[in-house]
Write a protein that holds these residues in place. Sequence first.
Motif, PDB file in Angstrom:
ATOM      1  N   PRO A 190      25.572  17.330  10.094  1.00 43.68           N
ATOM      2  CA  PRO A 190      27.125  17.933  10.141  1.00 43.68           C
ATOM      3  C   PRO A 190      27.343  17.537   8.517  1.00 43.68           C
ATOM      4  CG  PRO A 190      27.281  16.372  11.976  1.00 43.68           C
ATOM      5  CD  PRO A 190      25.764  16.201  11.133  1.00 43.68           C
ATOM      6  N   ASN A 191      28.164  18.707   8.044  1.00 43.56           N
ATOM      7  CA  ASN A 191      28.755  18.387   6.693  1.00 43.56           C
ATOM      8  C   ASN A 191      30.339  18.059   6.585  1.00 43.56           C
ATOM      9  OD1 ASN A 191      29.051  18.809   3.716  1.00 43.56           O
ATOM     10  ND2 ASN A 191      28.818  20.855   3.889  1.00 43.56           N
ATOM     11  N   LYS A 192      30.534  17.071   5.925  1.00 44.22           N
ATOM     12  CA  LYS A 192      31.904  16.521   6.072  1.00 44.22           C
ATOM     13  C   LYS A 192      32.975  17.621   5.525  1.00 44.22           C
ATOM     14  CE  LYS A 192      34.060  12.166   5.309  1.00 44.22           C
ATOM     15  NZ  LYS A 192      34.016  10.659   4.366  1.00 44.22           N
ATOM     16  N   SER A 193      32.686  18.587   4.743  1.00 44.20           N
ATOM     17  CA  SER A 193      33.660  19.425   4.241  1.00 44.20           C
ATOM     18  C   SER A 193      33.528  20.737   5.330  1.00 44.20           C
ATOM     19  CB  SER A 193      33.270  19.794   2.753  1.00 44.20           C
ATOM     20  OG  SER A 193      32.076  20.200   2.817  1.00 44.20           O
ATOM     21  N   GLY A 194      32.727  20.655   6.199  1.00 47.17           N
ATOM     22  CA  GLY A 194      32.769  21.870   7.302  1.00 47.17           C
ATOM     23  C   GLY A 194      31.243  22.198   7.357  1.00 47.17           C
ATOM     24  N   GLY A 195      31.196  22.851   8.497  1.00 43.89           N
ATOM     25  CA  GLY A 195      29.596  23.311   8.771  1.00 43.89           C
ATOM     26  C   GLY A 195      28.607  22.265   8.611  1.00 43.89           C
ATOM     27  N   ALA A 196      27.529  22.603   8.095  1.00 37.26           N
ATOM     28  CA  ALA A 196      26.433  21.870   8.349  1.00 37.26           C
ATOM     29  C   ALA A 196      25.225  21.859   7.148  1.00 37.26           C
ATOM     30  CB  ALA A 196      25.546  22.086   9.663  1.00 37.26           C
ATOM     31  N   ILE A 197      24.612  20.688   6.981  1.00 36.62           N
ATOM     32  CA  ILE A 197      23.502  20.756   6.090  1.00 36.62           C
ATOM     33  C   ILE A 197      22.029  20.835   6.699  1.00 36.62           C
ATOM     34  CG2 ILE A 197      23.297  18.515   5.989  1.00 36.62           C
ATOM     35  CD1 ILE A 197      22.635  18.536   3.062  1.00 36.62           C
TER      36      ILE A 197
END
Length: 294
Positions: A62-69
Amino acid sequence: MEQRVDLLLDAGAIVAESPSWDAKNKLLYWVDIDGKKVHIYDPSKNEDKIINSNQYVGCIAPNKSGGAILAMHHGIYFLNFETEEFTFVCDPESDKPDNRFNDGKCDAYGRFWAGTMNLEEKDPLGALYRIDRDHSVTKMVDKVTVSNGIAWNPDNSIMYYIDTRTKSVFAFDYDLKAGSISNRRVAVKIPDGQGSPDGMTSDSEGMIWVAHWGGWRISRWDPRNGKLIEVINIPVEKVTSCVFGGDDLDELYITTASRGLNTDGLKKQPHAGGIFKYKTHVRGMPTYAYDEKK
């Protein structure tokens, strides 16, 4: 005590991998490496959204700001779930087109750790990298054949790491603030005849749960003394990884692979490439998100 492993999603993936639990949205992220797909699974609705890629997808967090890494064949990317757009971040191995990224995970500070491997899977041509919150990259381990599972103990003082070909889980002393590792040693050795260690997670008691590629199982170990505690039998030979999820982090989501199975093999393992769930007696460690420094 009777084991109960439930088939959650009969996905038929080639190599389902990197299950990551988004506790905020109650979603399970996972990838099909060879299928070049990202999956977003909602257990409450039994819905699985698929986003196609044009390259191998090694792992997702997960990417904290939304979406993913993501760590992919050709580097690190961000993925916007709404637009399905992949945004390139960096590629520390742009000079090695025959390598690809494999497994990875974020630490409690929000850094992304991901490792590489050669496509032939024979020689130690890969490495483990730390991608910091400002996108800077540091090589942390070199001469890796198949970079795989990563986990931390509850107080983040130890990091565990798997190079599959060694059939070992290594332990490092871990400095969370600095993101540094030291004092590498073998914590667990997988015995012959039980497959090879693949993905991994850890629980709140400090134990590690290891997926066995070619071993039909998930095993739980005490990494402080290398002792086997529990074996969870899975009806698929190639078990790839696991993560704790659910409201209480006591549901173990398990990914598997169908790679290499012919028609006969698929008859014996009809749910190969599926996602399974096992209700545990212990609370797991959370999936941490990438925390980009802007």
